[in-house]
Structures are given as structure tokens and as C-alpha cells.
Design a protein around this motif. Sequence first.
Motif, PDB file in Angstrom:
ATOM      1  N   ILE A 180       0.864  -1.177   0.000  1.00  0.00           N
ATOM      2  CA  ILE A 180       0.000   0.000   0.000  1.00  0.00           C
ATOM      3  C   ILE A 180       0.905   1.233   0.000  1.00  0.00           C
ATOM      4  O   ILE A 180       2.067   1.148   0.370  1.00  0.00           O
ATOM      5  CB  ILE A 180      -0.934   0.034   1.236  1.00  0.00           C
ATOM      6  N   SER A 181       0.357   2.352  -0.437  1.00  0.00           N
ATOM      7  CA  SER A 181       1.192   3.557  -0.326  1.00  0.00           C
ATOM      8  C   SER A 181       0.471   4.628   0.484  1.00  0.00           C
ATOM      9  O   SER A 181      -0.752   4.749   0.457  1.00  0.00           O
ATOM     10  CB  SER A 181       1.618   4.053  -1.699  1.00  0.00           C
ATOM     11  N   VAL A 182       1.287   5.353   1.248  1.00  0.00           N
ATOM     12  CA  VAL A 182       0.743   6.383   2.143  1.00  0.00           C
ATOM     13  C   VAL A 182       1.526   7.676   1.953  1.00  0.00           C
ATOM     14  O   VAL A 182       2.656   7.662   1.472  1.00  0.00           O
ATOM     15  CB  VAL A 182       0.837   5.949   3.626  1.00  0.00           C
ATOM     16  N   HIS A 183       0.907   8.796   2.310  1.00  0.00           N
ATOM     17  CA  HIS A 183       1.621  10.069   2.314  1.00  0.00           C
ATOM     18  C   HIS A 183       2.180  10.244   3.714  1.00  0.00           C
ATOM     19  O   HIS A 183       1.483   9.972   4.687  1.00  0.00           O
ATOM     20  CB  HIS A 183       0.672  11.217   1.990  1.00  0.00           C
ATOM     21  N   TYR A 184       3.428  10.678   3.770  1.00  0.00           N
ATOM     22  CA  TYR A 184       4.025  10.856   5.093  1.00  0.00           C
ATOM     23  C   TYR A 184       4.651  12.239   5.181  1.00  0.00           C
ATOM     24  O   TYR A 184       5.368  12.654   4.269  1.00  0.00           O
ATOM     25  CB  TYR A 184       5.087   9.779   5.336  1.00  0.00           C
ATOM     26  N   SER A 185       4.359  12.967   6.244  1.00  0.00           N
ATOM     27  CA  SER A 185       5.020  14.270   6.402  1.00  0.00           C
ATOM     28  C   SER A 185       5.473  14.534   7.824  1.00  0.00           C
ATOM     29  O   SER A 185       4.912  14.020   8.793  1.00  0.00           O
ATOM     30  CB  SER A 185       4.140  15.409   5.902  1.00  0.00           C
ATOM     31  N   VAL A 186       6.535  15.332   7.889  1.00  0.00           N
ATOM     32  CA  VAL A 186       7.056  15.837   9.156  1.00  0.00           C
ATOM     33  C   VAL A 186       6.755  17.322   9.160  1.00  0.00           C
ATOM     34  O   VAL A 186       7.076  18.024   8.204  1.00  0.00           O
ATOM     35  CB  VAL A 186       8.582  15.616   9.233  1.00  0.00           C
ATOM     36  N   LYS A 187       6.080  17.796  10.230  1.00  0.00           N
ATOM     37  CA  LYS A 187       5.758  19.220  10.260  1.00  0.00           C
ATOM     38  C   LYS A 187       6.399  19.886  11.473  1.00  0.00           C
ATOM     39  O   LYS A 187       6.150  19.491  12.611  1.00  0.00           O
ATOM     40  CB  LYS A 187       4.235  19.407  10.308  1.00  0.00           C
ATOM     41  N   ILE A 188       7.240  20.878  11.225  1.00  0.00           N
ATOM     42  CA  ILE A 188       7.789  21.693  12.321  1.00  0.00           C
ATOM     43  C   ILE A 188       7.127  23.059  12.186  1.00  0.00           C
ATOM     44  O   ILE A 188       6.077  23.283  12.752  1.00  0.00           O
ATOM     45  CB  ILE A 188       9.332  21.727  12.299  1.00  0.00           C
ATOM     46  N   VAL A 223       2.844  -0.920  10.376  1.00  0.00           N
ATOM     47  CA  VAL A 223       2.476   0.075  11.381  1.00  0.00           C
ATOM     48  C   VAL A 223       3.192   1.395  11.083  1.00  0.00           C
ATOM     49  O   VAL A 223       4.088   1.458  10.235  1.00  0.00           O
ATOM     50  CB  VAL A 223       2.810  -0.415  12.817  1.00  0.00           C
ATOM     51  N   PHE A 224       2.778   2.436  11.781  1.00  0.00           N
ATOM     52  CA  PHE A 224       3.299   3.799  11.607  1.00  0.00           C
ATOM     53  C   PHE A 224       4.833   3.802  11.609  1.00  0.00           C
ATOM     54  O   PHE A 224       5.483   4.434  10.770  1.00  0.00           O
ATOM     55  CB  PHE A 224       2.747   4.688  12.727  1.00  0.00           C
ATOM     56  N   LEU A 225       5.432   3.037  12.550  1.00  0.00           N
ATOM     57  CA  LEU A 225       6.893   3.007  12.681  1.00  0.00           C
ATOM     58  C   LEU A 225       7.563   2.480  11.416  1.00  0.00           C
ATOM     59  O   LEU A 225       8.626   2.967  11.017  1.00  0.00           O
ATOM     60  CB  LEU A 225       7.286   2.155  13.898  1.00  0.00           C
ATOM     61  N   ASP A 226       6.936   1.506  10.739  1.00  0.00           N
ATOM     62  CA  ASP A 226       7.488   0.968   9.487  1.00  0.00           C
ATOM     63  C   ASP A 226       7.567   2.071   8.440  1.00  0.00           C
ATOM     64  O   ASP A 226       8.550   2.164   7.685  1.00  0.00           O
ATOM     65  CB  ASP A 226       6.605  -0.178   8.958  1.00  0.00           C
ATOM     66  N   VAL A 227       6.541   2.908   8.389  1.00  0.00           N
ATOM     67  CA  VAL A 227       6.508   4.019   7.432  1.00  0.00           C
ATOM     68  C   VAL A 227       7.650   4.994   7.733  1.00  0.00           C
ATOM     69  O   VAL A 227       8.379   5.430   6.836  1.00  0.00           O
ATOM     70  CB  VAL A 227       5.140   4.747   7.489  1.00  0.00           C
ATOM     71  N   MET A 228       7.821   5.298   9.015  1.00  0.00           N
ATOM     72  CA  MET A 228       8.877   6.242   9.405  1.00  0.00           C
ATOM     73  C   MET A 228      10.257   5.695   9.054  1.00  0.00           C
ATOM     74  O   MET A 228      11.149   6.430   8.633  1.00  0.00           O
ATOM     75  CB  MET A 228       8.792   6.540  10.906  1.00  0.00           C
ATOM     76  N   GLU A 229      10.426   4.368   9.211  1.00  0.00           N
ATOM     77  CA  GLU A 229      11.724   3.756   8.893  1.00  0.00           C
ATOM     78  C   GLU A 229      12.005   3.795   7.399  1.00  0.00           C
ATOM     79  O   GLU A 229      13.130   4.065   6.965  1.00  0.00           O
ATOM     80  CB  GLU A 229      11.784   2.322   9.440  1.00  0.00           C
ATOM     81  N   VAL A 233      -1.375   1.170   9.414  1.00  0.00           N
ATOM     82  CA  VAL A 233      -1.679   2.214   8.422  1.00  0.00           C
ATOM     83  C   VAL A 233      -2.552   1.689   7.272  1.00  0.00           C
ATOM     84  O   VAL A 233      -2.593   0.484   7.023  1.00  0.00           O
ATOM     85  CB  VAL A 233      -0.369   2.842   7.864  1.00  0.00           C
ATOM     86  N   HIS A 234      -3.249   2.599   6.618  1.00  0.00           N
ATOM     87  CA  HIS A 234      -4.161   2.238   5.525  1.00  0.00           C
ATOM     88  C   HIS A 234      -3.694   2.848   4.203  1.00  0.00           C
ATOM     89  O   HIS A 234      -3.017   3.873   4.192  1.00  0.00           O
ATOM     90  CB  HIS A 234      -5.567   2.765   5.810  1.00  0.00           C
ATOM     91  N   ASN A 235      -4.132   2.240   3.111  1.00  0.00           N
ATOM     92  CA  ASN A 235      -3.763   2.735   1.790  1.00  0.00           C
ATOM     93  C   ASN A 235      -4.205   4.194   1.601  1.00  0.00           C
ATOM     94  O   ASN A 235      -5.306   4.560   2.011  1.00  0.00           O
ATOM     95  CB  ASN A 235      -4.409   1.847   0.712  1.00  0.00           C
ATOM     96  N   SER A 236      -3.338   4.999   1.010  1.00  0.00           N
ATOM     97  CA  SER A 236      -3.536   6.426   0.666  1.00  0.00           C
ATOM     98  C   SER A 236      -3.886   7.339   1.836  1.00  0.00           C
ATOM     99  O   SER A 236      -4.401   8.433   1.662  1.00  0.00           O
ATOM    100  CB  SER A 236      -4.553   6.585  -0.481  1.00  0.00           C
ATOM    101  N   GLU A 237      -3.538   6.869   3.042  1.00  0.00           N
ATOM    102  CA  GLU A 237      -3.751   7.684   4.225  1.00  0.00           C
ATOM    103  C   GLU A 237      -2.685   8.797   4.307  1.00  0.00           C
ATOM    104  O   GLU A 237      -1.566   8.610   3.854  1.00  0.00           O
ATOM    105  CB  GLU A 237      -3.584   6.724   5.414  1.00  0.00           C
ATOM    106  N   GLY A 238      -3.040   9.927   4.918  1.00  0.00           N
ATOM    107  CA  GLY A 238      -2.068  11.001   5.125  1.00  0.00           C
ATOM    108  C   GLY A 238      -1.534  10.981   6.554  1.00  0.00           C
ATOM    109  O   GLY A 238      -2.212  11.400   7.480  1.00  0.00           O
ATOM    110  N   LEU A 239      -0.302  10.448   6.723  1.00  0.00           N
ATOM    111  CA  LEU A 239       0.272  10.348   8.078  1.00  0.00           C
ATOM    112  C   LEU A 239       1.178  11.530   8.350  1.00  0.00           C
ATOM    113  O   LEU A 239       1.855  12.029   7.444  1.00  0.00           O
ATOM    114  CB  LEU A 239       1.082   9.054   8.192  1.00  0.00           C
ATOM    115  N   GLU A 240       1.201  11.967   9.594  1.00  0.00           N
ATOM    116  CA  GLU A 240       2.016  13.133   9.924  1.00  0.00           C
ATOM    117  C   GLU A 240       2.615  13.004  11.322  1.00  0.00           C
ATOM    118  O   GLU A 240       1.957  12.509  12.244  1.00  0.00           O
ATOM    119  CB  GLU A 240       1.103  14.373   9.859  1.00  0.00           C
TER     120      GLU A 240
END
Length: 433
Positions: free
Chosen positions: A334-342, A357-363, A420-427
Motif C-alpha cells: 500500500i502507499s501512504v503520504h508521510y510528512s514531518v511538520k515543524i 504500522v506507523f513506525l514501518d513508514v517512518m523507517e 496504516v491504511h492505503n492512501s492515508e495522510g500520516l504526519e
Amino acid sequence: MGQSHLLPILGLLFFSLIPNQLCKICEVSEENYFRLHPLLSTMTNSKYTTGTQSADVLLSLRLVGIQNQTLIQPLSQQVKKYVGRKGSNLSSGQLALITLALGACRTADEIFIYENHLLGHLENKLQAEIENMKAHDGSPLTNYYQLGLGVLALCLFRGQYSTSQVAELFAPENKNYYFHGQFTVDTGAMAVLALTCVKRGLINGQTKTDKKDLRSIDDHIQSLVKKILSEKKENGLIGNTFSTGTAMQALFVSSDHYKESEWNCQQTLDTILKEISQGAFTLPAAAAQVLTTLMGKTYLDVDKDFSCASGLGNFNIPSHEPDTTTPPNSPTNISVHYSVKISEIYSTTITVPSGSVFLDVMEEARKKNETVFGFTVEQSSWGPYITSVQGLKANNNDRTYWELLSNGRSLSQGVGNYVVHNSEGLEVRWSKY
Ligand code: CBY
């Protein structure tokens, strides 16, 4: 029988009703014990990564009366080894939880508490929390949930604390009960448990104080109970899935502070049982906390001088993981959007196997760009906790942390747990609580 004879009997009846009114409990009935199996699987089959996780589980097993020594003994050893390893680096809440677990009922573990001066250390830890509050605009070293656990343990084990200081610290308007301006049920519920213990000590004359402290502690309980009840959702959950167990314990011990019509305990219980069947409690700490509650117990039942209960002595403990918690080995990605916001936003698209899981995306993101998506993580009793991203570190004195969001909504699970789910926007967002 004449009226003059009836009066004393009625009086007796009246007084015998009072204790019931002070503690109202609803619990899972015996024919529904099988619905608790997923909790016991989580608690008994996971590898405990931290000693506090073992303490959470040990405390729960002892309170609900599971006496199976092949389960209890290794947990007790792990907890003691952890104390040896971490020593004075344990936080106030960790030390409190460990003390509660080792002294939950009458066992040889009690000696360990005294030989290692755990109560004296806890007194010092609480003092350090208060010193930090003085130096940093009211922010403790850790948080108010841990302060609550600390006072609770000192109260239950007859350690030293000042009732007027407790009354002052736990005033309901204190900022530490709130994250982002929102009342936190976990924190408020732990404070109610601690304050109720202190109040009982005052009423029983164990601790000397003036009437002013007792009145103010009682007022705090009243006000906190009201806030807890106002976080009750339509389906009966209080706060969210993971705060409901502690909230129920707080309501069990404070039923003289609300009317029966204000809380349908059975509805809350039924919703939690449904959540269990949907696999919500896959973390040992979460499963342990809620099991205690569902068996009608509270942390106030901790009593090192009382023999260990055997309520669930013959409970059939499941020996393998339930199918619901093992995700299928699916080959799809699956693919997800991932962003870091400062203040700026750094975004990317990440592909991971479904069930990640979320941690896999971050890695995965970090592999792409270490400078932008690099992060550090620490183990907590609730699994991995993100401590820094791009080198920017969370700080309790400034109330800063890395918040997890999905499609703009704050998550109620940590990075190691949230699937996490497909095409989700994680931040991950640099936030202030
Ligand atoms: N326990 C503690 O010290 C933690 C106390 C607690 C109130 C705790 C929830 C409740 C509990 N039963 O233990 C708590 N969280 C606190 C205090 C905090 C703050 C920690 C910093 C501090 N001052 O000590 C803080 C920063 C506000 C915080 N929690 C952050 C987060 C997010 C973590 C993100 C990251 N950087 O990794 C997160 C994921 C929320 C988000 N959207 O960002 C989060 N917490 C969650 C979801 C939770 C729940 C975990 C549920 C789950 N299934 O994983 C929680 C149970 C808990 C742990 N936090 Co905080 C609350 C809930 O949802 N009911 C004592 C110690 C001995 O164990």
C-alpha cells in the motif's frame, strides 16, 4: 414487633447500606469470562520489553487472583531485575507501579520493597517532581499521571507525604490535567484513585490533618469525577478505549460523588467487551489495566498484608495467540503520504506491505532521506515512543512532543501499534500539549 424494636434494626440496615453506596462496581459475569481470553493471551504471550510492562501485568494478575506461579514467578523476577538494572534512573511512576505490583498482596516480594528502600526512593522522586514544577512553570519531570501513581503507592504502603501538599497539587484547575486544553481522563482518573486513598486514610484516622485538607480533597474528587463523566461518549466509553478502564476504577471508588442515573456502568462494560473481541487490546499494558477493571478490582485493592485473592484461580489461561492479532501475511503493498511538520512541512510518499504500522513508514522514509526523516525512539510501557525527529527533541519542561496524526486527526495509538491504511495522510507534528 413494636416500633421501638424496629428502630435499631432499621438503623443497622441503614449503616450496612452505606459501604455499598461508597463503592459501586459492575464486573464481567462468570459465563462471560471466555470474552477475557484475548486479554490474557496478550498479557501472557508477549515478550516484555520493559520492566514496567511486566509490572503492569504482574499487578493485574495478582489483583484478579491468578495464582499460576509459572506465570507469576518469571514476571516478579523480571521486575526485580529491572529495578537492579535501572536503579535510581526509574521515574516516579515506574517506581510506584513496581511497588504496587510487588506488594499487590501478601507474598515474599514484600521483602524486596523494604530491602531496596523503594518507598524512600519514591518519596525522593516525588520531591524531585515538585522541585521541577517550581523551577519550570509548574511542569513536573514526568507528568501528572505518574504523580498520581506515586501518591497512590505512598498512601497504600504508608509512606511519607503531606496531605496539604497533595490537596494543593491535585487541584482540578492544575494545567497538568490538560493536554491541548482538553481534560485527560487517564490523568484525572489516576488522581481520583490517589485522592480517594488519601481521603480514606484521613477518615480512618491513620493520617493526622486538619478538616480543611479533608474538605479540599473531597471537593477535588467531586470536581474530577464530574470532569471524567463529562468525557463519557454515546457508546459508554470514557475518554477513549484506553482510558476507560482507569476511568471505571475511579468511578467504582467514588460512587458517593455521582448519581446512579449519571453513569450506565453496564453499557460501558459491554462496549469494552466488544472492543476486546475486535482486537483493540494488543498491548500488555492496555490489556492488564482493563482486565483489573473488568474483574471488578481497582488499584485501591492493593494490600501487602492481605492474602492473594484466588478469584480466577481456575481460570483457563489460553496458551497461544488469538488469530485476530496476527495479521495475514499478505503480499500486497500500500502507499501512504508521510510528512514531518515543524513550521515547514516535509512530505513524501512511502510504499509498505499492507499490515504495516506507523513506525514501518517512518523507517522507510528515513531510508530515503536521513536528514529530513531521521528520528529517535525509546521504549515505553506502551511500546515505542518518538523522542526526536530531525534532531529536534521533545521536552517535558516546555511541554513539547512529537504528535502523531492521520488525515489531520490525532491518533489514540502509538507508532508501534497503529496499522496504516492505503492512501492515508500520516504526519508527525512538532506540538505543544
Ligand atoms: N505512564 C505515563 O507516564 C504516561 C501517562 C499518559 C497519560 C498515558 C497516555 C496514560 C497511561 N495509562 O499511561 C500519557 N499518555 C502522557 C502523559 C503523554 C505525554 C508524555 C510526556 C510526559 N509529559 O510525560 C504526551 C507527550 C502528551 C503523550 N502522552 C504523547 C502521546 C503520543 C506519543 C507520540 C510519540 N511521540 O510517540 C500519542 C501517540 C498521541 C498522539 N496522537 O501523538 C499518545 N501519547 C498516546 C496515543 C497515548 C495512549 C496510548 C494508547 C495505545 N494504545 O497505544 C495513552 C494510553 C497514553 C500512553 N498515551 Co500519551 C492515552 C490514551 O489514549 N488513553 C506511566 C508509566 C509508568 O507507564
